[in-house]
Enzyme design. Structure first.
Site: not given
Length: 331
Positions: A119, A144, A148, A199
């Protein structure tokens, strides 16, 4: 010749405050605080970046040294901070920045590389953070995500950033159980997604405006609309490598709904090169999508072109520019 926005913000140190285009336009960072000078590349201690970021008062953080800061844990940034890397070359590695329960943050002209651990993101924005501008940063090779944005964090602009050497580049919206992420609003513009796998971004629930970005040679898809998301893709350049699917749709069920749905994408003025598929899912993309003008009145945009593609390759990410003079006197 294509030109990037913000051509006038480097004439004074605090000229970037409140100047972001898009949803992050209210971010003023540490505008009303004194300068904090980073004099040490140590992870913590006097003169370190971590010491400045943990202070509760507004600060405009600048660097008197260049080099690599090896972070042993996430570096938490408190509200009303500008981390301004102009005038030096600062690379963060090991871990990343965490923007947790904070507001009014500007992160400018830094490099992020080599984040390790479960993470571990380059910049992790969660929960409940708002009014954030990430500008002219280079991000690559984290375990990760690179950026984010989840758990009710909103009103964020990401601009002029360079993303490379990475898989899951940018996630917006945590998972289908986090229905409060319906509040998320993000603008991503004039960024260069350089061979990153997927992404760019992947979105759940939120509203995202993409414009004048250059995305090339992705490994799965360029942009993904998951549960209830709305993505307005405007005048971007999508240049495929071996994988041609530009837009992906993942169907998921929100925790408070009975039926699983994907998201919506509207493509307006985008350029699709080298066989990139311009297909937008049938029945989607025109109705039900927000328009940016509902939220902000203007943004700097031009039609995609070779000159725009060229400029985005050389003018995104960390830049070797001098630190502007600070004309503001803080009492």
């Amino acid at each position: 010749m294509a030109t990037l926005p913000y051509s006038d913000v480097d004439f004074s140190l605090r000229g970037i405050a409140g100047r972001a285009e898009g949803f992050g336009r209210s971010a003023v960072g540490g505008l009303h605080g004194p300068l904090y000078h980073v004099t040490s590349l140590s992870d913590d201690g006097p003169g370190s970046l971590r010491e400045g970021c943990r202070r509760k008062e507004p600060l405009w953080i600048v660097f008197e040294v260049s080099g690599t800061i090896c972070l042993s844990s996430y570096l938490s940034v408190s509200s009303h901070k500008t981390i301004d890397g102009r005038g030096q070359r600062i690379k963060l590695t090991g871990k990343g920045l965490r923007l947790k329960d904070c507001e009014n943050i500007i992160i400018c002209n830094l490099e992020f590389e080599g984040g390790r651990g479960h993470d571990v993101d380059g910049i992790q924005i969660k929960p409940n953070s708002r009014n954030i501008w990430i500008d002219r940063c280079s991000l690559r090779d984290y375990d990760d995500g690179l950026i984010d944005i989840t758990r009710q964090s909103t009103d964020i602009t990401v601009s002029r950033c360079h993303f490379s050497d990475h898989d899951k580049t940018m996630l917006i919206g945590a998972d289908p159980s986090h229905t409060m992420d319906r509040c998320i609003r993000v603008t991503i513009h004039h960024c260069f997604f350089d061979g990153t796998r997927q992404r760019h971004p992947r979105v759940r629930f939120g509203k995202v405006h993409l414009y004048n970005n250059y995305t090339r040679n992705w490994g799965i898809y360029a942009v993904c609309a998951s549960v209830e998301s709305q993505i307005f893709s405007q005048c971007n350049i999508y240049e495929a490598g071996q994988k041609k699917k530009t837009f992906e749709y993942y169907t998921e069920k929100a925790e408070d709904k009975e039926q699983a749905v994907s998201g919506l994408i509207r493509s307006e003025g985008d350029s699709f090169l080298n066989g990139a598929q311009a297909w937008v899912q049938a029945g989607f993309g025109e109705c039900g999508i927000f328009h940016p003008s509902e939220f902000y009145s203007s943004w700097t945009i031009e039609m995609p072109s070779d000159s725009l593609k060229y400029v985005l390759q050389i003018c995104t990410g960390w830049q070797s520019i001098p630190r502007p003079v600070d004309h503001m006197v803080v009492g």
